[in-house]
Design an enzyme around this catalytic site. Sequence first.
Site, PDB file in Angstrom:
ATOM      1  N   TYR A 135     -11.087   2.772   9.927  1.00 38.49           N
ATOM      2  CA  TYR A 135     -12.263   3.134   9.119  1.00 38.49           C
ATOM      3  C   TYR A 135     -12.681   2.077   8.109  1.00 38.49           C
ATOM      4  CZ  TYR A 135      -8.626   5.065   5.917  1.00 38.49           C
ATOM      5  OH  TYR A 135      -7.537   5.253   5.125  1.00 38.49           O
ATOM      6  N   LYS A 136     -12.044   0.931   8.125  1.00 38.23           N
ATOM      7  CA  LYS A 136     -12.449  -0.142   7.205  1.00 38.23           C
ATOM      8  C   LYS A 136     -13.361  -1.108   7.968  1.00 38.23           C
ATOM      9  CE  LYS A 136      -8.103   0.431   4.665  1.00 38.23           C
ATOM     10  NZ  LYS A 136      -8.632   0.999   3.420  1.00 38.23           N
ATOM     11  N   PHE A 194       0.853  -1.187   0.000  1.00 38.35           N
ATOM     12  CA  PHE A 194       0.000   0.000   0.000  1.00 38.35           C
ATOM     13  C   PHE A 194       0.893   1.242   0.000  1.00 38.35           C
ATOM     14  CE2 PHE A 194      -2.632   3.396   1.588  1.00 38.35           C
ATOM     15  CZ  PHE A 194      -3.713   3.286   0.738  1.00 38.35           C
ATOM     16  N   ASP A 232       1.260  -4.394   8.844  1.00 40.80           N
ATOM     17  CA  ASP A 232       0.144  -3.493   8.623  1.00 40.80           C
ATOM     18  C   ASP A 232      -1.115  -4.346   8.482  1.00 40.80           C
ATOM     19  OD1 ASP A 232      -1.826  -1.795   7.679  1.00 40.80           O
ATOM     20  OD2 ASP A 232      -0.466  -0.649   6.392  1.00 40.80           O
ATOM     21  N   ARG A 269     -12.431  -4.176  -7.455  1.00 43.43           N
ATOM     22  CA  ARG A 269     -12.270  -4.780  -6.138  1.00 43.43           C
ATOM     23  C   ARG A 269     -13.609  -4.805  -5.403  1.00 43.43           C
ATOM     24  NH1 ARG A 269      -8.475  -1.949  -1.565  1.00 43.43           N
ATOM     25  NH2 ARG A 269     -10.163  -0.442  -1.743  1.00 43.43           N
TER      26      ARG A 269
END
Lengths: 406, 406
Positions: free
Chosen positions: A218-219, A124, A193, A365
């Site tokens: 926030y996921k 990422f 991560d 995705r």
Amino acid sequence: MTLEDARRLDAADPLRDYRERFDLPEGVVYLDGNSLGALPKDTPARLEQVVRGEWGNGLIRSWNDADWITLPQRVGAKIAPLIGAEADEVIVCDSVSVNLFKLIGAALNMRPGRKVILSEPGNFPTDLYMIAGLEAQGLAERRLAAPGDLEAALDGDVALLMLTHVHYKAGRTHDMVRLTRAAQDAGALVLWDLSHSGGAVPVDLAACNADFAVGCGYKYLNGGPGAPAYAYVAKRHHAALSQPLTGWMGHAAPFAFTDDYAPAPGASRLLAGTPGILGIAALEVGVDLIAEIGINRLAAKSRALSEFFRKCAAEKLPDLELVSPLDPLARGSQLSFRHTQANAICQALIARGIIGDFRDPDILRFGFAPAYVSFEDVFLAAEGLADIISTRAWDKPEFQQRAAVT
Amino acid sequence: MTLEDARRLDAADPLRDYRERFDLPEGVVYLDGNSLGALPKDTPARLEQVVRGEWGNGLIRSWNDADWITLPQRVGAKIAPLIGAEADEVIVCDSVSVNLFKLIGAALNMRPGRKVILSEPGNFPTDLYMIAGLEAQGLAERRLAAPGDLEAALDGDVALLMLTHVHYKAGRTHDMVRLTRAAQDAGALVLWDLSHSGGAVPVDLAACNADFAVGCGYKYLNGGPGAPAYAYVAKRHHAALSQPLTGWMGHAAPFAFTDDYAPAPGASRLLAGTPGILGIAALEVGVDLIAEIGINRLAAKSRALSEFFRKCAAEKLPDLELVSPLDPLARGSQLSFRHTQANAICQALIARGIIGDFRDPDILRFGFAPAYVSFEDVFLAAEGLADIISTRAWDKPEFQQRAAVT
């Protein structure tokens, strides 16, 4: 695979009632909870209480009376069981990016003479970018190796192996146990991560003997847009931990107002500035809900959902290239497909109320947040995807433009 | 000075109607807006809209449709006129502490060969602490000099002069024009911490030719507990700015997802992780209200309030030691007094609904947030203070204990 199959699976789903705990818009199939989790129904009332009651009425007194001052530790302790950590090994603070910087800095401090931060190309972006500032300061050196070459790249210069457990784009997982051991055998520390894992995919930081970890609020934790992140430090490093963002909230006695820094105990020294109470309070509601369901039930449903989508898609779109691993145990709570028209297809899906996302340049995705996504959602999304691709419904000018945020 | 005097001043106050725009609890005199600003009445509805509408209903689409992605720049642009900056010189992000780190790092990058960060002893702790992490990395060296000795301490080793405009404890101000010029004459850069100025005290960053500044969102800007902070970079440094927290939101093209960092234009490269939307949205309401009143009217009322308090206190408590400057132009929007029983007096005041604060070891501090504090508030606080001191009402066991957060 039929709509009836999906409804049968929903009827048998032990988590089916949790969907009602989220405030999902009518007519939307939401398969982007891996990017921004949905709103728990309890969040608005909790925020109202924090804003009107604790802030408006309590004012400055709420740092004591509403115990705002320990909120980062309290919510961290609630995240801990989701990732195989002990309560005092996890703290909520800042963003993933800022926490990466702290822990890369901590690793460099703990491995004097070693400067290499080892990661993989295509990790990422922010994970890779956070090395750049340290490189410009002459403190770090970035080394990238493809997944199969990571172990060979672990030499005596490597201070830290830094990887994302579930790859944001492909959805594939790394073997945390094997890679952690390999890095530690080479004298390096390891930072995981967990942004695309925590709350949907089982993680056991203790079992893999991880040194550090960070993760996103926030996921799958449903903390709201830009929610604060979390950071983990294994207890064996608590005494020696030294990180560069030495702010007053990470001081042993912040309200003594002394001139010299002295670190707070353990993971609390990861705090820098004053914690954002609104953001952490909203995150707490999402974490409470996910913790109530429990990671094992979430992970089981996540795998069932992604397998159902994969089978529906394979049946309707046999030529669509799957980028994610076939084995549900080798991937996170998402499926990614490659298509040259990925952006236009994504826009066409959104126009029909089916929300997945596009990742540059050619990835479609779909994320399966197991707390609120149904098998019917998955069926409808696969059906919509098949229709859009087979009828070329994506081929309209309005679907060609690229959104500012994808 | 009588209650009637206070009421006459309130009746003539051009800002008197703004008090109604804040949700202040009944029966409370709030003189701690310099620590946590009061709740604007518009904030709960705005947050409800962000939470239920933009997050709950808009979901991931709101990054584009509600323009979350430019919120840090938009709110920064609204803060700019309060501090004498241009719109694109200010951005909202992270905390004061984290922003200090970025800008100290930027200064070190811009002054190779110089390592000294010059400040004063007794500066706000986090400002001094943020140097410690860089010292441990061998990048910086802290030098402290008393205000009168700062200019003499500016030699060829100083990369950055870092000071707080209004001292958090004493309330005295620094001469920004003179010190900025002195530092720049010595080849150093200057960073001003405006945490205790912005929104209550006039600041003109352009006029004093400042290089960098940071400031707080939760004091006079009324952004809520732990609200995000802001950072300023003079336009002349935008092209060369290089700061260490190189996160994806500060990238030139975050959604290209490339492996290599390339900075966004100007102050936007100060962004690191994903911005916390709930916190910035709440801050925007407070900033809008303060900007509507305007800094000149706020500053005039601030001085009138603090002078009224000072005169009331001097009349009733002639022996109480004033720590802040007598001249209202030489201090911020606060008054501090020294008393050996400061903590107990503060607790006794709070028990009567008069909220100021205590700063270790012996300072009683009263802040005058000009947007909502009335002259009657000030009179009642001075009267309560005089009564508690003259009757030794502080001398009770329950007032002796120290709160966790002071």
